[in-house]
Design an enzyme around this catalytic site. Structure first.
Site, PDB file in Angstrom:
ATOM      1  N   LYS A 148     -14.433  51.961   5.462  1.00  0.00           N
ATOM      2  CA  LYS A 148     -13.964  51.276   6.665  1.00  0.00           C
ATOM      3  C   LYS A 148     -14.437  49.814   6.635  1.00  0.00           C
ATOM      4  CE  LYS A 148     -14.321  55.300   9.751  1.00  0.00           C
ATOM      5  NZ  LYS A 148     -12.961  55.391  10.292  1.00  0.00           N
TER       6      LYS A 148
ATOM      7  N   ARG B 268     -10.057  66.006   9.386  1.00  0.00           N
ATOM      8  CA  ARG B 268      -9.112  67.129   9.284  1.00  0.00           C
ATOM      9  C   ARG B 268      -9.517  68.106   8.180  1.00  0.00           C
ATOM     10  NH1 ARG B 268      -4.376  62.865   8.484  1.00  0.00           N
ATOM     11  NH2 ARG B 268      -5.824  61.810   9.885  1.00  0.00           N
TER      12      ARG B 268
END
Length: 486
Positions: free
Chosen positions: A259, A333
């Site tokens: 990120k 996920r």
């Protein structure tokens, strides 16, 4: 200190319309409060305050707060109970003013809804300052009068539940590691005889063949933990439970798909799903709700290292499906895939998972509401009705086959962890991915990325991690428990 509510005037004469407690106090001081208020200029607007000193020896400082219209109820346009929201906001503002005056105790006008008043007080005063030498003075809010003490106490428990989630999300990632998170929740549940807590180590996760979860965890030096909680509140402990699943990434660097450094510190709260569902179970236990709940939270860090997932790697989930990891920052996920497979072991009435899953959810709804993707209209209705009461709103999002095709059309594996059109419908393709690991007919996925933190949108929460939608999950569980008894 004393916090009293006053309604907006229905007529143009501007005479203050007090609550029952306000009226009683005004009589106690021979009408001085009403007289002073009328001298102070125009009537008080919603959420605005006036402070008076020296009116009564028991209350050296009295804060009068504007509650808005007297008969405000459910606003269909806003999808919440406006009266309750007005009370939460007004009480929070009043209590903070007492705190600024460094008065250690405040009595709060129930304002016609003691639960909402208690929530406003306890949520409004909360601030994470564990690690500061200079702390704000602690203020203890209590109910003014004794008429609604049961509702007040319920509101305190609801708000303390959300504050627990806020505490866990706000704490630095070196203080709340996977094992520290699990131990903190275990300690909160220790006093309840009908709760069992299992802190599962990496060896157990391996025997469960949770390859997707382990692939994320292996990039960090912190070992993963699978936290499993059983709250047996139902009359029949074998009755099908409600299963809560929460994403527990205690720090998310993005892994190899790193990120940007700006704002990365906020990723200490990427375990917001785990924090909210665990806090909801702690609250359910404190309320002694008559239903069984199972809580499942895979906990780990997502870090870049020589052992970390690489873009293009293929991993195998618990149900045997292979997953191509095209973006290592779509890691939540992967944890949830394995936890959802495991959740099917419990013959659940419903499976509800919460996760700070996608930046796309924040883009879609901002901080106004949690996005809900569900295969069950029954489940949706319960969540929606709960959120109207709590003011912590939910909004239904699509689970179309349209999105499933975008994650199952994958070159190397059964599914890809990102949609093939990259950013398009990112929150929806993430939900479609999770659906590949669900066979239960009542399942809901709550994407809480947009409601993770608060700047100033929710006036009764200070700036910082929000702990949303803990109260909605609790209210939902309470409704479900009433459902099974009717």
């Amino acid at each position: 200190g004393l916090v009293l509510g006053v309604y907006s005037s229905e007529k143009d004469d501007g005479a203050a319309q007090f609550t029952a407690a306000g009226d009683a106090f005004d009589r106690l001081v021979s009408g001085k409060l009403r007289a002073l208020l009328s001298l102070c200029g125009p009537p008080l607007k919603k959420g605005k305050t006036r402070i008076f000193h020296g009116l009564h020896q028991d209350f050296p400082s009295v804060v009068v707060v504007g509650l808005g219209k007297k008969n405000a109820g459910v606003n269909d346009q806003e999808n919440w109970n406006e009266g309750k929201e007005n009370i939460r906001t007004a009480v929070a503002v009043g209590c903070r003013q007492i705190q600024d005056l460094e008065i250690p105790c405040v009595e709060v006008d129930p304002c016609g809804d003691a639960q909402a008043a208690a929530e406003g007080a306890v949520l409004g005063l909360h601030e994470y300052n564990e690690l500061k030498q200079k702390k704000k003075p602690v203020v203890t809010p209590q109910l003014h009068g004794s008429a609604e003490s049961e509702a007040w106490q319920k509101g305190v428990i609801y708000a303390e539940g959300q504050n627990l989630a806020r505490y866990l999300m706000e704490a630095p990632a070196n203080y709340i590691t996977p094992i520290k998170f699990a131990e903190h929740i275990e300690q909160k549940l220790r006093s309840f005889s009908n709760v069992k807590v299992h802190i599962r180590p990496e060896s157990w996760i391996t025997t469960q063949e949770m390859g997707a979860f382990l692939s994320v965890a292996k990039g960090s030096a912190e070992p993963p933990i699978f936290l499993e909680i059983h709250y047996l509140g139902g009359a029949d402990t074998n009755e099908s439970p409600l299963v809560f699943v929460g994403k527990g990434v205690t720090f998310d660097s993005g892994g190899i798909s790193l990120k940007p450094s700006s704002g990365m510190d906020a990723m200490r709260a990427d375990m917001g799903g785990a924090a909210t569902v665990c806090s909801a179970i702690v609250t359910a236990a404190a309320l002694n709700l008559p239903l069984n709940i199972v809580g499942l939270t895979p906990l780990c860090e997502n870090m870049p290292s020589g052992k970390a997932n690489k873009p293009g790697d293929v991993v195998r989930a618990k149900n045997g499906k292979t997953i191509q990891v095209d973006n290592t920052d779509a890691e939540g996920r992967l944890l949830l895939a394995d936890a959802l497979c495991y959740a099917h072991n419990f013959n659940a009435r419903a499976i509800v998972n919460a996760a700070t899953l996608t930046g796309a959810m924040d883009v879609a709804l901002g901080s106004a509401a949690t996005g809900v993707f569900t295969n069950s209209s029954w489940l949706w209705t319960h969540l929606y009705e709960a959120s109207i009461l709590t003011g912590d709103r939910v909004w239904r999002m699509p689970l179309f086959e349209h999105y499933t095709k975008q994650v199952t059309d994958c070159p190397l594996a059964d599914v890809s962890n990102i949609g093939k059109y990259s950013r398009a419908g990112g929150a929806c393709t993430a939900a479609a991915f999770l659906k590949e690991f669900v066979t239960a007919s009542h399942w809901a996925h709550l994407d809480i990325a947009g409601v993770m933190s608060n700047k100033d949108e929710v006036p009764y929460l200070r700036k910082g991690m929000a702990g949303r939608p803990t109260r909605t999950l609790v209210e939902f569980a309470a409704r479900l428990s009433r459902d099974s008894h009717n």
